[in-house]
Design a protein around this motif. Structure first.
Motif, PDB file in Angstrom:
ATOM      1  N   ASP A 119       0.964   5.596  -1.010  1.00 26.84           N
ATOM      2  CA  ASP A 119       0.368   6.781  -0.395  1.00 26.84           C
ATOM      3  C   ASP A 119      -1.136   6.822  -0.692  1.00 26.84           C
ATOM      4  O   ASP A 119      -1.535   7.062  -1.821  1.00 26.84           O
ATOM      5  N   THR A 120      -1.936   6.592   0.321  1.00 25.45           N
ATOM      6  CA  THR A 120      -3.392   6.552   0.110  1.00 25.45           C
ATOM      7  C   THR A 120      -4.052   7.899   0.416  1.00 25.45           C
ATOM      8  O   THR A 120      -5.275   8.001   0.404  1.00 25.45           O
ATOM      9  N   GLY A 121      -3.239   8.909   0.692  1.00 26.69           N
ATOM     10  CA  GLY A 121      -3.779  10.268   0.861  1.00 26.69           C
ATOM     11  C   GLY A 121      -4.859  10.334   1.931  1.00 26.69           C
ATOM     12  O   GLY A 121      -4.694   9.788   3.026  1.00 26.69           O
ATOM     13  N   GLU A 122      -5.969  10.981   1.576  1.00 32.26           N
ATOM     14  CA  GLU A 122      -7.056  11.155   2.549  1.00 32.26           C
ATOM     15  C   GLU A 122      -8.004   9.960   2.606  1.00 32.26           C
ATOM     16  O   GLU A 122      -8.975   9.977   3.368  1.00 32.26           O
ATOM     17  N   ALA A 123      -7.766   8.958   1.769  1.00 26.11           N
ATOM     18  CA  ALA A 123      -8.718   7.840   1.715  1.00 26.11           C
ATOM     19  C   ALA A 123      -8.695   7.028   3.013  1.00 26.11           C
ATOM     20  O   ALA A 123      -7.674   6.955   3.694  1.00 26.11           O
ATOM     21  N   VAL A 130      -8.738   3.386   4.626  1.00 23.85           N
ATOM     22  CA  VAL A 130      -8.382   2.035   4.188  1.00 23.85           C
ATOM     23  C   VAL A 130      -9.084   1.028   5.089  1.00 23.85           C
ATOM     24  O   VAL A 130      -8.934   1.076   6.315  1.00 23.85           O
ATOM     25  N   LEU A 179     -10.716   1.010  -0.439  1.00 25.08           N
ATOM     26  CA  LEU A 179     -10.327   2.401  -0.252  1.00 25.08           C
ATOM     27  C   LEU A 179     -11.586   3.242  -0.370  1.00 25.08           C
ATOM     28  O   LEU A 179     -12.335   3.108  -1.350  1.00 25.08           O
ATOM     29  N   GLY A 181     -13.162   7.096  -0.411  1.00 25.40           N
ATOM     30  CA  GLY A 181     -12.963   8.537  -0.484  1.00 25.40           C
ATOM     31  C   GLY A 181     -14.241   9.247  -0.077  1.00 25.40           C
ATOM     32  O   GLY A 181     -15.335   8.804  -0.417  1.00 25.40           O
ATOM     33  N   SER A 224      -7.168   7.576  -6.545  1.00 27.38           N
ATOM     34  CA  SER A 224      -5.740   7.810  -6.354  1.00 27.38           C
ATOM     35  C   SER A 224      -5.181   6.830  -5.308  1.00 27.38           C
ATOM     36  O   SER A 224      -4.085   6.282  -5.478  1.00 27.38           O
ATOM     37  N   ALA A 225      -5.964   6.560  -4.259  1.00 23.66           N
ATOM     38  CA  ALA A 225      -5.516   5.606  -3.242  1.00 23.66           C
ATOM     39  C   ALA A 225      -5.465   4.189  -3.808  1.00 23.66           C
ATOM     40  O   ALA A 225      -4.510   3.440  -3.571  1.00 23.66           O
ATOM     41  N   ALA A 236      -2.524   3.472  -5.763  1.00 19.85           N
ATOM     42  CA  ALA A 236      -1.289   3.400  -4.978  1.00 19.85           C
ATOM     43  C   ALA A 236      -1.073   2.012  -4.367  1.00 19.85           C
ATOM     44  O   ALA A 236      -0.113   1.799  -3.643  1.00 19.85           O
ATOM     45  N   ILE A 250       0.859  -1.193   0.000  1.00 18.45           N
ATOM     46  CA  ILE A 250       0.000   0.000   0.000  1.00 18.45           C
ATOM     47  C   ILE A 250       0.889   1.234   0.000  1.00 18.45           C
ATOM     48  O   ILE A 250       1.662   1.447   0.932  1.00 18.45           O
TER      49      ILE A 250
END
Ligand code: AMP
Ligand code: GLY
Length: 428
Positions: free
Chosen positions: A352-356, A358, A380, A382, A396-397, A400, A350
């Motif tokens: 960079d999943t940002g703001e998502a 998990v 993931l 969002g 985006s997550a 990644a 995994i």
């Protein structure tokens, strides 16, 4: 408060996460395989079969559990709620008898018919293959062929979609004749989940699941590849009137179950086909949907622990339950060959999943690495003020995550929503 969560998938990780927002919640978990996400949030876990009511109840009693939340349908069918309640532990989940709403498709249809509940498609129940086959040969139009018992969401075959008439006949012979045959419904599918305390029902935001394995809704049915919801908790392809009808069908089902002498308490999941002729019930499930739980529980802004206490005490009311007015998009990462020939044992990484958010599902942790199993690996989610924003975060997550895995990039995109709206307009 000591809460027991039963089940080890993405849905149960979402349930555990929602419970853990209350700092007074002490979480215990039972699952067949160690879900790393749940394990991290739980004070103690018990690895064992969720359907073995004896050992699970013993664990709950020993730990002094105050309330249990049952994630999957199999323990409901095995009578886990009956056993826990017998031991004095209130449950979010129906008794075995009330869970028949999901576990026995013939019971579900008969109950709807006997109580005059709207939205029931034309159907017939069969217990012998020859009679069912004769019916299929004579029926003018397409049918859905449904084995009566639990099938893990993969056992329905639709004439005109997956099989032709001869294929439907061959399938009936294969499954042995215990089938419900019902008219094939055409429209847009939506999920309406609700908290139910035996008498009162409080709805959650509408969600749309994506059952097919591949982009563009192609390929075989799966447990669900992902799902989305909109900031207003509704969908533009469902009128206000049709939404109200679907909600009444749910409340009528709760009343019907109480009249049958099997009051329904737990999460009620209504899967509807929104047709040109209004919403029709595809099926009821006796639990949160997976992935749909991840959408609604990520939005829940009231205290989940408090909500479930009201549910088990029979004091639920709409004012206690609130959801953020945001869009959600959930994308499942699955083994590359899922569902046909999923390969287990592959490492996934995994990034960079940002703001998502998990949520772990069917993965295990070995030497600090995540390893796939044969079912859906992780999800993931969002959240955003718009669908586009939620989709960007989830996509985006999902991108990644690397390994021998894939996901559906189209879930939650504006293009898919537009296609749903066009489809509905064409039917009207
Ligand atoms: P189930 O296993 O009952 O969730 O059904 C799997 C899928 O079959 C559903 O998600 C629907 O897409 C489809 N399905 C079930 N019943 C019908 C029906 N009567 N008409 C059309 N599609 C159906
Ligand atoms: N997402 C479909 C189900 O949970 O049955």
């Amino acid at each position: 408060m000591k809460v027991l969560v039963v089940g080890g998938g993405g849905r149960e990780h979402a349930i555990t996460t929602a419970l853990s927002r209350n700092s007074d919640a002490e979480i215990y978990a039972v699952m067949a395989r160690k879900n790393p996400g749940i394990a991290r949030l739980a004070r103690e876990i018990f690895i064992g079969k969720e359907t073995l009511t004896g050992p699970v109840t013993d664990f709950a009693v020993t730990k002094g559990i105050d309330i249990a939340v049952i994630g999957p349908e199999a323990p409901l069918e095995a009578g886990l709620v009956d056993a826990l309640e017998h031991a004095g532990i209130p449950c979010v989940g129906p008794t075995r008898a009330a869970a028949r709403l999901e576990t026995d498709k013939a019971f579900c249809r008969t109950m709807m018919e006997e109580h005059g509940i709207a939205g029931c498609p034309r159907y017939r129940v069969f217990h012998a293959a020859d009679e069912a086959v004769d019916f299929v040969r004579d029926f003018d139009g397409d049918l859905a062929v449904k084995p009566i018992g639990l099938t893990g969401g993969k056992g329905v075959r639709i004439m005109g979609e997956q099989v032709d008439r001869e294929g439907a006949i061959a399938y009936i012979r294969e499954i042995g004749g215990n089938v419900v045959l019902e008219e094939r419904l055409i429209g847009e599918e939506i999920t309406l989940q609700a908290f139910v305390d035996g008498a009162h029902l409080v709805p959650m935001p509408l969600v749309q699941d994506h059952k097919r394995a591949y982009e563009g809704d192609l390929g075989p049915n799966t447990g669900g590849m992902g799902s989305y919801s909109l900031p207003d908790h509704k969908f533009p392809f469902m009128t206000r009137d049709d939404y109200e009808k679907a909600l009444s069908i749910m409340t009528d089902a709760v009343t019907g179950m109480a009249r049958e002498g099997v009051p329904y308490r737990g999460i009620l999941y209504g899967q509807f086909m929104n047709t040109a002729d209004g919403p029709k019930v595809i099926e009821f499930n006796a639990r949160f949907g997976d992935p749909e739980a991840m959408n609604v529980l990520s939005l829940l802004s009231s205290d989940f622990c408090e909500n479930i206490c009201h549910l088990t005490e029979g004091t639920l009311s709409a004012s206690q339950v609130t959801f953020a007015k945001k869009a959600t998009v959930c994308k499942y990462i699955v083994p590359a060959q899922y569902p046909e020939k999923p390969h287990a044992g592959d490492p996934i990484h995994i990034g960079d999943t940002g703001e998502a958010v998990v949520y772990y599902a069917n993965v295990v942790e070995e030497n600090g690495m995540l390893i796939t199993q044969t079912s859906r690996s992780l999800a993931l989610v969002g959240l955003g003020d718009t669908l586009d924003e939620a989709e960007r975060i989830a996509e985006s997550a999902a991108s990644a995550v690397s390994g021998n895995v894939r996901h559906r990039r189209d879930i939650g995109t504006g293009a898919v929503l537009e296609r749903r709206c066009t489809h509905m307009r064409e039917l009207l």
